[in-house]
Scaffold this active site. Structure first.
Site, PDB file in Angstrom:
ATOM      1  N   THR A 403       0.909  -1.142   0.000  1.00  0.00           N
ATOM      2  CA  THR A 403       0.000   0.000   0.000  1.00  0.00           C
ATOM      3  C   THR A 403       0.943   1.185   0.000  1.00  0.00           C
ATOM      4  O   THR A 403       2.103   1.072   0.380  1.00  0.00           O
ATOM      5  CB  THR A 403      -0.894   0.006   1.272  1.00  0.00           C
ATOM      6  OG1 THR A 403      -1.771  -1.118   1.205  1.00  0.00           O
ATOM      7  CG2 THR A 403      -1.743   1.277   1.412  1.00  0.00           C
ATOM      8  N   ASN A 423      -3.114  -4.036  -2.312  1.00  0.00           N
ATOM      9  CA  ASN A 423      -3.183  -4.888  -1.131  1.00  0.00           C
ATOM     10  C   ASN A 423      -1.808  -5.466  -0.827  1.00  0.00           C
ATOM     11  O   ASN A 423      -0.968  -4.768  -0.286  1.00  0.00           O
ATOM     12  CB  ASN A 423      -4.266  -5.962  -1.235  1.00  0.00           C
ATOM     13  CG  ASN A 423      -4.626  -6.523   0.140  1.00  0.00           C
ATOM     14  OD1 ASN A 423      -4.234  -5.955   1.143  1.00  0.00           O
ATOM     15  ND2 ASN A 423      -5.347  -7.620   0.190  1.00  0.00           N
ATOM     16  N   ASP A 445      -9.225  -8.737   1.635  1.00  0.00           N
ATOM     17  CA  ASP A 445      -9.629  -7.833   2.720  1.00  0.00           C
ATOM     18  C   ASP A 445     -11.066  -8.063   3.160  1.00  0.00           C
ATOM     19  O   ASP A 445     -11.511  -7.476   4.146  1.00  0.00           O
ATOM     20  CB  ASP A 445      -9.414  -6.367   2.313  1.00  0.00           C
ATOM     21  CG  ASP A 445      -8.017  -5.874   2.710  1.00  0.00           C
ATOM     22  OD1 ASP A 445      -7.334  -6.582   3.469  1.00  0.00           O
ATOM     23  OD2 ASP A 445      -7.605  -4.798   2.261  1.00  0.00           O
ATOM     24  N   SER A 474     -11.213  -1.763   4.823  1.00  0.00           N
ATOM     25  CA  SER A 474      -9.821  -1.330   4.705  1.00  0.00           C
ATOM     26  C   SER A 474      -9.303  -0.772   6.019  1.00  0.00           C
ATOM     27  O   SER A 474     -10.086  -0.435   6.916  1.00  0.00           O
ATOM     28  CB  SER A 474      -9.741  -0.241   3.634  1.00  0.00           C
ATOM     29  OG  SER A 474      -8.448   0.317   3.591  1.00  0.00           O
ATOM     30  N   GLY A 496      -1.258  -2.404   5.811  1.00  0.00           N
ATOM     31  CA  GLY A 496      -2.376  -3.254   6.224  1.00  0.00           C
ATOM     32  C   GLY A 496      -2.883  -2.839   7.586  1.00  0.00           C
ATOM     33  O   GLY A 496      -3.072  -1.656   7.884  1.00  0.00           O
TER      34      GLY A 496
HETATM   35  N1  GLY Z   1      -5.319  -3.610   1.658  1.00  0.00           N
HETATM   36  C1  GLY Z   1      -4.997  -3.033   2.923  1.00  0.00           C
HETATM   37  C2  GLY Z   1      -6.100  -2.164   3.447  1.00  0.00           C
HETATM   38  O1  GLY Z   1      -6.901  -1.656   2.674  1.00  0.00           O
HETATM   39  O2  GLY Z   1      -6.198  -2.015   4.623  1.00  0.00           O
END
Ligand code: GLY
Length: 595
Positions: A403, A423, A445, A474, A496
């Site tokens: 990310t 992701n 997710d 998210s 994440g």
């Molecule tokens: N893919 C990581 C998030 O959106 O938290």
């Protein structure tokens, strides 16, 4: 029910091979009290030349991104007379080329903005959506057990319908000042002509050899120079063609016509679900940002389907009840308090957070002061409360996680704080044939089933179950903090589940501990997400703090580095920026002319 698994998906390979992971293990030894020379000197010994050498200052704006080329594109756009929105769009397209492990056009994200002309905050949700043909149990076996063949994290079945191009288009329609095609020029240039692979990027490509060699289309682009990536030029000719089409036709260049046809055909041929209709029907959403206060500062942050904003506010509400500046920063007492507060927030995340278009998320309750009071009363300092004794909503009726975050401030005072993602690092590992588009693995997710953790170890429930057209929950937390109607700072992070805790600590470092940006960026961080009941710390060398925490009952894991933050501060009429050394190519810069 599990769909037919293609040969491509049988192989379990979402994890990178770690045979040269110098950086990630060696950062362990960077000391706790950092000055800028220490991490830089240390990274030099690993063969990395961090882009950020010292604090960046700017009178007329500031740009901070995870790649120095994207930062220079942002500055160029501002110097051409563009505003923060134009610069952000150009940065996002450039990162899709120069930071392909996270920057993207095959993913999605969120943007929080403060618009000076209207003195108003805005946020746009361009998160991926579940394809129309997706279904709740798509990652489960016939007996209801979780199918652990990495179908949600690797290959065609792991992708949601991308939102990035539509989101950037929408921002341009509302706030853009320069022509759309001007904003894609540099991205096209770097894709067409290539750019030098930095030492850090070379090691990332090396480490992801297995994942990025599985699909021939991906291997052709990403592993052409294996094993010796250093000082090579990275070329993406197909991506350059795709970007040219988008430059010419706007969002329709991606969601309709030849590109959309190629995406749906490649999906159909390989067991993926995304169709022409999914692409045609994709829509970004303007959402009311969450606004709250913390010690007389205004917090503007992202609402659901991000959980980040809700839980930042929830945790700040609880922490406001303590005089944090009386704690020694990163002492065992301080880490004890942060960890206990984080556990309650992440427990609630597992049950109550999801896409607000599909589930009634109790935002008001979770962010209320009354709820903060109830949790405050439950917290006993000096001990670790077992996560099994903390349940979601007791008082109410989940790097390498990639990310990427970037922030821009322009001469007028417009602020953009944006986090977008594929992701995992390099997303699904799938490049759509003939397009250069690397696709996300955002379906992971979603919660595959209650009690089944995703790749970040995060649990979920009905609120975040898979439903066609729904957006997965998210943790991305682009955030703007205002003081007396002026920018105080803007921050955000990749990582994440660790995004929320990183953003929280950057706020506390600046507001409660009065740190300047260099110190706030370098300060070691911690993370606790309730389940698993593990306290992650970067404080590897501080044995005293570690043993005090162990005696309180914490199970400690060293995670060094945790994740990186990209922050811009505004103080006394000047912007400051600092690219986090945890990503050596990150750069903040403020060489923007007066107009
Ligand atoms: N893919 C990581 C998030 O959106 O938290």
């Amino acid at each position: 029910m599990v769909r037919q698994i293609t040969n491509g998906q049988k192989m379990l390979q979402s994890k990178a091979i770690i045979n040269k992971n110098l950086y990630f293990s060696c950062l362990l030894f960077i000391t706790l009290s950092l000055s800028s020379s220490e991490p830089i000197a240390y990274l030099n010994t690993l063969g990395y030349k961090p882009a950020q050498k010292e604090m960046a200052y700017g009178d007329n704006g500031m740009v901070t991104t995870q790649h120095f080329l994207a930062t220079s594109v942002g500055e160029k756009i501002l110097n051409k007379g563009g505003n923060a929105y134009d610069a952000s769009i150009a940065i996002a397209f450039t990162l899709a080329v120069v930071l392909p492990r996270a920057g993207n056009i095959g993913g999605g994200g969120f943007m929080v903005m403060y618009d000076k002309d209207t003195s108003k905050a805005y946020s746009i949700d361009y998160r991926e959506k579940a394809p129309e043909k997706s279904f709740r149990d798509m990652y489960l076996n016939e007996d209801g057990s979780f199918n652990n063949q990495n179908l949600s994290t690797f290959g065609y079945l792991s992708s949601g319908v991308p939102g990035t191009v539509a989101g950037l288009w929408e921002v341009h329609q509302k706030f853009g000042s320069l022509p759309w095609n001007d904003l894609l020029e540099d991205a096209i240039f770097y894709a067409e002509n290539g750019f030098n692979i930095s030492s850090y990027m070379a090691d990332v490509l090396y480490n992801y050899n297995e994942k990025m060699s599985f699909f021939p289309e991906t291997k052709k682009i990403f592993q052409a120079d294996f094993p010796d990536f250093r000082n090579k030029k990275f070329l993406q000719k197909d991506l350059a063609k795709t970007l040219r089409i988008i430059s010419l036709k706007g969002k329709d260049g991606f969601y309709k016509g030849d590109i959309a046809k190629k995406i749906s055909e490649d999906m159909r041929a390989n067991g993926g679900l995304i169709t022409i209709n999914d692409l045609k029907n994709y829509n970004p959403v303007w959402r009311e940002p969450l606004v709250s206060s913390y010690r007389s500062n205004q917090i503007i942050t992202m609402p659901p389907p991000s959980s980040g904003g809700v839980h930042i506010i929830q945790m700040l509400n609880i922490l406001e009840k303590y005089n944090l500046s009386e704690f020694e920063h990163n002492s065992s007492d301080y880490i004890n308090l942060l960890s206990e507060v984080m556990k309650y927030a992440y427990a609630d995340r597992s049950k109550y957070l999801g896409d607000p278009d599909f589930y009634d998320v109790p935002v008001k309750k979770i962010t209320s002061n009354q709820y903060a009071n109830q949790i405050f009363k439950e917290i006993n300092l000096g001990m670790s409360k077992s996560s099994s004794d903390i349940h979601p909503g007791m008082y109410l009726n989940n790097e390498s996680h990639e990310t990427t975050h970037f922030s821009v401030a322009d001469i007028k005072g417009n602020i953009v704080s944006s986090t977008y993602t594929l992701n995992s690092t390099f997303g699904s590992g799938v490049v759509i044939r003939g397009t250069g588009i690397l696709m996300n693995n955002e379906m992971d997710d979603f919660s595959a089933a209650p009690g089944i953790p995703n790749q970040f170890g995060l649990l979920g429930a009905e609120a975040n179950e898979i439903v066609p057209m729904k957006r997965p929950l998210s943790s991305m937390t682009p955030t703007i903090v205002m003081k007396e109607d002026e920018l105080f700072f803007t921050t955000g992070s990749p990582g994440g589940s660790r995004i929320i805790s990183a953003v929280l600590q950057s706020i506390l470092n600046i507001v409660d501990f009065d740190m300047n940006l260099e110190k706030a960026t370098f300060a070691k961080r911690i993370h606790h997400q309730w389940q698993p009941d593990i306290l992650e710390i970067e404080l590897s060398v501080n044995e005293k703090v570690k043993s005090e925490l162990e005696s309180m009952g914490y199970l400690i894991e060293i995670k060094d580095p945790l994740t990186c933050i990209q922050t811009i501060m505004y103080e006394d009429g000047k912007y400051t920026g600092y690219g986090d050394f945890r990503r050596p190519d990150a750069l903040a810069s403020g060489n923007i002319h007066d107009r």
